[in-house]
Design an enzyme around this catalytic site. Sequence first.
Site, PDB file in Angstrom:
ATOM      1  CB  SER A 255       4.145   2.998  10.120  1.00 48.36           C
ATOM      2  OG  SER A 255       4.448   2.778   8.754  1.00 48.36           O
ATOM      3  CE  LYS A 256       1.298  -4.093  12.403  1.00 50.45           C
ATOM      4  NZ  LYS A 256       0.491  -3.225  13.267  1.00 50.45           N
ATOM      5  NE  ARG A 257       3.816   3.487   5.226  1.00 50.12           N
ATOM      6  CZ  ARG A 257       4.831   4.307   5.055  1.00 50.12           C
ATOM      7  NH1 ARG A 257       5.669   4.133   4.075  1.00 50.12           N
ATOM      8  NH2 ARG A 257       5.014   5.335   5.868  1.00 50.12           N
TER       9      ARG A 257
END
Length: 494
Positions: free
Chosen positions: A255-257
């Site tokens: 994910s974006k993390r």
Amino acid sequence: MIIRDRYAPSPTGLQHIGGIRTALFNYLFARSADNGKFLLRLEDTDRTRSEDCYVQNLYDTFSWLGIKWDEGPDCGGAFAPYIQSERSSLYKKFAQELLDKGHAYRCFCTTQRIEEVRLQREASHSSESGYDRFCRNIDSNEAVKKAEAGEPYTVRLKIPLGESTVFHDHLLGDIEWKNDDVNPDPVLLKSDGFPTYHLANVVDDHLMEITHVLRAQEWLASTPLHVIMYRAFGWTPPQFCHLPMVMGQDGKKLSKRHGATSIDEFRKQGYLPEALINYVALLGASYEEGKDIYTLEELAQRFTLEKLNKAPAVFDYKKLEWYNGQYIRMKSDEELASLCLPYAIEARLFSNKGDNPSQQQKEIFISAMPLVKERLVFLNEVPEKIAYLFKEPEIPEAEEFIPKKCDLAKTIELLQIGKEIARNLAQASDDEKAESFIKAEAEKREVKLGDLMMPLRVAITGSRVSPPLFGSLRLLGAERSIERIEKALKKLQI
Ligand code: GLU
């Protein structure tokens, strides 16, 4: 069997790594077979979340990647239209067929009632979830009457209870799912007459003669339900292959993390499509021991479902960077320059207004490519790395010029030598000639080569860390190089 597979995204977000991997595996699988066909189908049944900008992003992404489908909304095909919102009437007909066969029923529950059931269950800590099958047993004649009287309804699938659904997955083997545990009687047709994903997906895969469904593992829970529908229609289901999840290094879903995930971001950062394709094709698949670099054609020649791994794939940004570097180094100077040009214009390398380069600037730009190519990871690094060739660099503070174990006086002396030899260096025909010349000068003047080069480098490029010095001198030419050295000397002599 002629393989027909598809990428069936919902245009509700930007194209990301997981999506393009699904598309790529489907593409490679179709290409690996004789006459195989790869389709694009837009699953825009969620009318509130589907947006045209995401459709555009899909087209832009795949045209940048160079992945083409054989049939799809833009190129047509025998099973057009390939956009689900243009196929609404079809789904109604098939929902009716399931109603007629007794495999579906009309549900008149309001959203309010469904919400009340949910809240009641929550309050009583019930483990049950989903629809409570309230309308399942309404007599069908009565249901028709209610519908004819204008009462709004959805059509729900009547999951056969007390049985199990078994299907085979290429990767995961035989899977058995108790029907009582399947999503309870999901909606197939919404009250506005639009289908849900489940109905449209199954109907289209059947009508479009899809033989293989390769999709992300997050869809696995929908598959028993789909198989129940295929059987209810009396159709043979396609073969399924649920692809392993893509994880970040910490074992959580990518994910974006973890970093960039949308292809747009990778593209802006200066990734090459070849690098992304090559890396993504290996995410969850193993080809040949010891071979890392594959073209799209080579991948297609080698792809088989047996090469897919069961275990989740871990996305390694460092490895992707490595691929990018490799593909950058395969480019000719001209190719690399034209790939980097948009980044340079955006960074206002050629003028403060962001103009295109003049002919002379363009030539310098191309000639600067060998200076940066070897160490480049991203295309967007180029403007900053070679800005000193186009704009006068700021003269750094004196400390920057001073080599280890030297002082300011010595540094000035070294830079003066630099000034004397700069013309010869700038006019040397290649690096080797420049190197042997400067080595001889260092020896003659009894200074260390490194000490002689450091202040010269800082004066010419404005930094201790820079692309190769000799090439930089050549590109700047003797006059501009000497001018920079003089300016630096002035600053050091204050
Ligand atoms: N529309 C679904 C998606 O967005 C397709 C899933 C499938 O391939 O069946 O991924």
